[in-house]
Motif scaffolding. Structure first.
Motif, PDB file in Angstrom:
ATOM      1  N   ASP A 193      35.699  40.853  40.647  1.00 12.82           N
ATOM      2  CA  ASP A 193      35.752  39.387  40.574  1.00 12.82           C
ATOM      3  C   ASP A 193      36.603  38.801  41.699  1.00 12.82           C
ATOM      4  O   ASP A 193      37.379  37.853  41.505  1.00 12.82           O
ATOM      5  CB  ASP A 193      36.302  38.935  39.221  1.00 12.82           C
ATOM      6  CG  ASP A 193      35.428  39.386  38.064  1.00 12.82           C
ATOM      7  OD1 ASP A 193      34.195  39.440  38.246  1.00 12.82           O
ATOM      8  OD2 ASP A 193      35.976  39.702  36.992  1.00 12.82           O
ATOM      9  N   LYS A 194      36.496  39.412  42.893  1.00 12.45           N
ATOM     10  CA  LYS A 194      37.198  38.956  44.093  1.00 12.45           C
ATOM     11  C   LYS A 194      38.721  39.076  43.983  1.00 12.45           C
ATOM     12  O   LYS A 194      39.467  38.347  44.630  1.00 12.45           O
ATOM     13  CB  LYS A 194      36.793  37.529  44.469  1.00 12.45           C
ATOM     14  CG  LYS A 194      35.319  37.410  44.841  1.00 12.45           C
ATOM     15  CD  LYS A 194      35.035  36.283  45.783  1.00 12.45           C
ATOM     16  CE  LYS A 194      33.630  36.398  46.366  1.00 12.45           C
ATOM     17  NZ  LYS A 194      33.320  35.369  47.340  1.00 12.45           N
ATOM     18  N   ILE A 195      39.168  40.020  43.133  1.00 15.87           N
ATOM     19  CA  ILE A 195      40.605  40.260  42.976  1.00 15.87           C
ATOM     20  C   ILE A 195      40.881  41.737  43.230  1.00 15.87           C
ATOM     21  O   ILE A 195      40.207  42.608  42.686  1.00 15.87           O
ATOM     22  CB  ILE A 195      41.086  39.874  41.565  1.00 15.87           C
ATOM     23  CG1 ILE A 195      40.856  38.374  41.330  1.00 15.87           C
ATOM     24  CG2 ILE A 195      42.565  40.220  41.388  1.00 15.87           C
ATOM     25  CD1 ILE A 195      41.145  37.923  39.911  1.00 15.87           C
ATOM     26  N   LEU A 196      41.870  42.001  44.086  1.00 16.84           N
ATOM     27  CA  LEU A 196      42.321  43.362  44.363  1.00 16.84           C
ATOM     28  C   LEU A 196      43.698  43.538  43.727  1.00 16.84           C
ATOM     29  O   LEU A 196      44.607  42.748  43.986  1.00 16.84           O
ATOM     30  CB  LEU A 196      42.414  43.598  45.874  1.00 16.84           C
ATOM     31  CG  LEU A 196      43.063  44.914  46.331  1.00 16.84           C
ATOM     32  CD1 LEU A 196      42.251  46.119  45.871  1.00 16.84           C
ATOM     33  CD2 LEU A 196      43.229  44.933  47.847  1.00 16.84           C
ATOM     34  N   ILE A 197      43.843  44.552  42.889  1.00 17.88           N
ATOM     35  CA  ILE A 197      45.110  44.822  42.225  1.00 17.88           C
ATOM     36  C   ILE A 197      45.760  46.057  42.853  1.00 17.88           C
ATOM     37  O   ILE A 197      45.124  47.116  42.949  1.00 17.88           O
ATOM     38  CB  ILE A 197      44.914  45.042  40.710  1.00 17.88           C
ATOM     39  CG1 ILE A 197      44.306  43.783  40.071  1.00 17.88           C
ATOM     40  CG2 ILE A 197      46.246  45.387  40.046  1.00 17.88           C
ATOM     41  CD1 ILE A 197      43.980  43.936  38.599  1.00 17.88           C
ATOM     42  N   LEU A 198      47.006  45.908  43.280  1.00 15.99           N
ATOM     43  CA  LEU A 198      47.759  47.006  43.880  1.00 15.99           C
ATOM     44  C   LEU A 198      48.843  47.464  42.911  1.00 15.99           C
ATOM     45  O   LEU A 198      49.604  46.636  42.392  1.00 15.99           O
ATOM     46  CB  LEU A 198      48.414  46.553  45.193  1.00 15.99           C
ATOM     47  CG  LEU A 198      47.491  45.952  46.260  1.00 15.99           C
ATOM     48  CD1 LEU A 198      48.331  45.483  47.455  1.00 15.99           C
ATOM     49  CD2 LEU A 198      46.439  46.954  46.698  1.00 15.99           C
ATOM     50  N   ASP A 199      48.934  48.763  42.674  1.00 14.36           N
ATOM     51  CA  ASP A 199      49.995  49.302  41.823  1.00 14.36           C
ATOM     52  C   ASP A 199      51.335  49.319  42.546  1.00 14.36           C
ATOM     53  O   ASP A 199      52.392  49.327  41.916  1.00 14.36           O
ATOM     54  CB  ASP A 199      49.637  50.716  41.354  1.00 14.36           C
ATOM     55  CG  ASP A 199      48.467  50.697  40.378  1.00 14.36           C
ATOM     56  OD1 ASP A 199      48.320  49.696  39.651  1.00 14.36           O
ATOM     57  OD2 ASP A 199      47.693  51.672  40.359  1.00 14.36           O
ATOM     58  N   PHE A 219      42.004  37.020  45.967  1.00 18.66           N
ATOM     59  CA  PHE A 219      43.385  37.157  45.501  1.00 18.66           C
ATOM     60  C   PHE A 219      43.798  38.624  45.472  1.00 18.66           C
ATOM     61  O   PHE A 219      42.971  39.505  45.225  1.00 18.66           O
ATOM     62  CB  PHE A 219      43.545  36.571  44.086  1.00 18.66           C
ATOM     63  CG  PHE A 219      43.417  35.083  44.027  1.00 18.66           C
ATOM     64  CD1 PHE A 219      44.525  34.262  44.218  1.00 18.66           C
ATOM     65  CD2 PHE A 219      42.195  34.489  43.779  1.00 18.66           C
ATOM     66  CE1 PHE A 219      44.407  32.885  44.166  1.00 18.66           C
ATOM     67  CE2 PHE A 219      42.067  33.105  43.719  1.00 18.66           C
ATOM     68  CZ  PHE A 219      43.181  32.301  43.913  1.00 18.66           C
ATOM     69  N   ILE A 220      45.096  38.848  45.701  1.00 18.71           N
ATOM     70  CA  ILE A 220      45.671  40.186  45.613  1.00 18.71           C
ATOM     71  C   ILE A 220      46.841  40.118  44.639  1.00 18.71           C
ATOM     72  O   ILE A 220      47.699  39.227  44.742  1.00 18.71           O
ATOM     73  CB  ILE A 220      46.164  40.680  46.995  1.00 18.71           C
ATOM     74  CG1 ILE A 220      45.010  40.675  48.003  1.00 18.71           C
ATOM     75  CG2 ILE A 220      46.735  42.087  46.882  1.00 18.71           C
ATOM     76  CD1 ILE A 220      44.853  39.392  48.773  1.00 18.71           C
ATOM     77  N   GLU A 284      49.446  41.375  33.994  1.00 12.06           N
ATOM     78  CA  GLU A 284      48.351  40.709  33.288  1.00 12.06           C
ATOM     79  C   GLU A 284      48.395  39.191  33.489  1.00 12.06           C
ATOM     80  O   GLU A 284      47.361  38.542  33.690  1.00 12.06           O
ATOM     81  CB  GLU A 284      48.408  41.046  31.794  1.00 12.06           C
ATOM     82  CG  GLU A 284      48.113  42.495  31.442  1.00 12.06           C
ATOM     83  CD  GLU A 284      49.243  43.451  31.797  1.00 12.06           C
ATOM     84  OE1 GLU A 284      48.972  44.659  31.943  1.00 12.06           O
ATOM     85  OE2 GLU A 284      50.414  42.983  31.948  1.00 12.06           O
ATOM     86  N   ASP A 285      49.622  38.634  33.476  1.00  9.74           N
ATOM     87  CA  ASP A 285      49.736  37.182  33.645  1.00  9.74           C
ATOM     88  C   ASP A 285      49.557  36.761  35.101  1.00  9.74           C
ATOM     89  O   ASP A 285      49.045  35.662  35.379  1.00  9.74           O
ATOM     90  CB  ASP A 285      51.076  36.690  33.102  1.00  9.74           C
ATOM     91  CG  ASP A 285      51.055  36.533  31.582  1.00  9.74           C
ATOM     92  OD1 ASP A 285      49.969  36.728  30.996  1.00  9.74           O
ATOM     93  OD2 ASP A 285      52.106  36.241  30.991  1.00  9.74           O
ATOM     94  N   ALA A 286      49.976  37.596  36.038  1.00 10.95           N
ATOM     95  CA  ALA A 286      49.698  37.301  37.446  1.00 10.95           C
ATOM     96  C   ALA A 286      48.186  37.277  37.673  1.00 10.95           C
ATOM     97  O   ALA A 286      47.660  36.404  38.377  1.00 10.95           O
ATOM     98  CB  ALA A 286      50.358  38.338  38.347  1.00 10.95           C
ATOM     99  N   LEU A 287      47.512  38.230  37.068  1.00  7.70           N
ATOM    100  CA  LEU A 287      46.047  38.266  37.145  1.00  7.70           C
ATOM    101  C   LEU A 287      45.443  37.022  36.507  1.00  7.70           C
ATOM    102  O   LEU A 287      44.474  36.443  37.023  1.00  7.70           O
ATOM    103  CB  LEU A 287      45.538  39.530  36.456  1.00  7.70           C
ATOM    104  CG  LEU A 287      44.021  39.728  36.381  1.00  7.70           C
ATOM    105  CD1 LEU A 287      43.406  39.799  37.775  1.00  7.70           C
ATOM    106  CD2 LEU A 287      43.695  41.001  35.595  1.00  7.70           C
ATOM    107  N   LEU A 288      46.037  36.573  35.399  1.00  2.00           N
ATOM    108  CA  LEU A 288      45.529  35.388  34.707  1.00  2.00           C
ATOM    109  C   LEU A 288      45.671  34.134  35.566  1.00  2.00           C
ATOM    110  O   LEU A 288      44.795  33.257  35.566  1.00  2.00           O
ATOM    111  CB  LEU A 288      46.272  35.216  33.382  1.00  2.00           C
ATOM    112  CG  LEU A 288      45.700  34.221  32.367  1.00  2.00           C
ATOM    113  CD1 LEU A 288      44.238  34.537  32.059  1.00  2.00           C
ATOM    114  CD2 LEU A 288      46.537  34.243  31.086  1.00  2.00           C
ATOM    115  N   LEU A 289      46.766  34.029  36.328  1.00  2.00           N
ATOM    116  CA  LEU A 289      46.926  32.889  37.236  1.00  2.00           C
ATOM    117  C   LEU A 289      45.801  32.845  38.259  1.00  2.00           C
ATOM    118  O   LEU A 289      45.288  31.767  38.608  1.00  2.00           O
ATOM    119  CB  LEU A 289      48.282  32.970  37.949  1.00  2.00           C
ATOM    120  CG  LEU A 289      49.522  32.709  37.091  1.00  2.00           C
ATOM    121  CD1 LEU A 289      50.782  33.142  37.832  1.00  2.00           C
ATOM    122  CD2 LEU A 289      49.611  31.238  36.697  1.00  2.00           C
ATOM    123  N   ALA A 290      45.403  34.007  38.743  1.00  2.00           N
ATOM    124  CA  ALA A 290      44.308  34.068  39.714  1.00  2.00           C
ATOM    125  C   ALA A 290      42.970  33.750  39.062  1.00  2.00           C
ATOM    126  O   ALA A 290      42.171  32.968  39.600  1.00  2.00           O
ATOM    127  CB  ALA A 290      44.273  35.456  40.356  1.00  2.00           C
TER     128      ALA A 290
END
Length: 300
Positions: A193-199, A219-220, A284-290
């Protein structure tokens, strides 16, 4: 070590005398790094007979001033001496310093330094601004003699000392960027969904544009060095400041409870006034902002 001589017989390398530029200065630095101790002569005129490496003078392989020279890059920028030397010897130098990914490091270093020097030296790039902006090329000109009795060759050597530091810094940056490219490349399948998540935080921007997957990411999400997690927009172009999708205007400048109330995100901490970054306590909430931003803009 770079030694300047006035005796052509002593010299192995030839470049032009007179005002020096980033082209001949960085060419000299590169040759010294590649071949170690070099002896250079700077001449007003030279006819290349093939017995010495001549650059930016002499009409040979590394002189872009000769009549009919039309060697260009894919974007139309003509090569200059530095670019021609890098094209000929760049990969050999990277082998010498034990670079592992030679192909990508060669291309990235060219993009970061060589390409720009070529463009400026050929008059194919300019900066239009209300204030002065120094480029590496313009900084090199500051080393030129200011007094009529100044020793031009000594000034040239001082310029090479400065350029050598810059060369090494950008080479290290290129090597680091290639390592990040390799890390990001492995994560491309995880983009959703156009979001890249980095650990863990990885400098991602150059890698996304280099790999030509910037169109897949808006978004990242990554752990913030201030605690919690950050959601960062991707710019519309590499090195740009305009986010492809900015966070929602009504969040601008809000913090903690105000942002939590306005956004509906329980642990939201901060949204920048310029809407390019927002933070929260949890991933999870950072992802929710995006996702809230994407959903609202797509349904606007």
């Amino acid at each position: 070590m770079i030694k300047i001589t006035k005796n052509l017989v002593e010299a192995d390398y030839v470049t032009h005398a007179g005002n020096f530029h980033a082209d001949d200065v960085f060419s000299t630095v590169f040759l010294e790094k590649l071949f170690d101790d070099i002896t250079v002569i700077r001449l007003s005129e030279y006819q290349n007979d093939g017995t010495k490496i001549a650059y930016d003078i002499g009409g040979g392989e590394f002189d872009h001033h000769q009549k009919g020279f039309a060697k260009t890059r894919s974007d139309g920028i003509h090569y200059c001496g530095f670019g021609l030397l890098w094209q000929r010897y760049g990969q050999e130098y990277l082998k010498k310093i034990n670079v592992t990914n030679i192909k990508d490091t060669y291309k990235v270093f060219d993009y970061l330094l060589v390409h720009a020097i070529d463009a400026i030296d050929n008059g194919e790039f300019s900066i239009s601004s209300a204030f002065n902006v120094y480029t590496i090329s313009s900084l090199i000109t500051l080393f030129r003699p200011k007094e009529s009795n100044s020793n031009e060759d000594e000034c040239f050597i001082e310029a090479t000392k400065f350029a050598s530091i810059i060369f090494d810094l950008i080479m290290n940056d290129a090597i680091s960027k290639v390592q990040n490219i390799e890390k990001i490349e492995h994560l491309i399948p995880t983009i959703k969904d156009k979001i890249l998540i980095l650990d863990e935080y990885i400098p991602y921007e150059f890698a996304l544009f280099y790999l030509k997957v910037d169109n897949q990411v808006s978004f990242i999400i990554y752990p913030s060095n201030r605690g919690g997690y950050a959601a960062h927009t991707l710019s519309d172009k590499y090195g740009g400041y305009t986010p492809k999708i900015p966070f929602l205007k009504e969040w601008a400048g809000l913090r903690n409870e105000e942002l939590q109330k306005k956004s509906g995100v329980k642990t939201a901490k901060f949204c920048h006034n310029n809407l390019f970054i927002a933070t929260a306590e949890t991933k999870e909430d950072a992802l929710l902002l995006a996702t809230k931003t994407i959903d609202k803009i797509e349904h606007f």
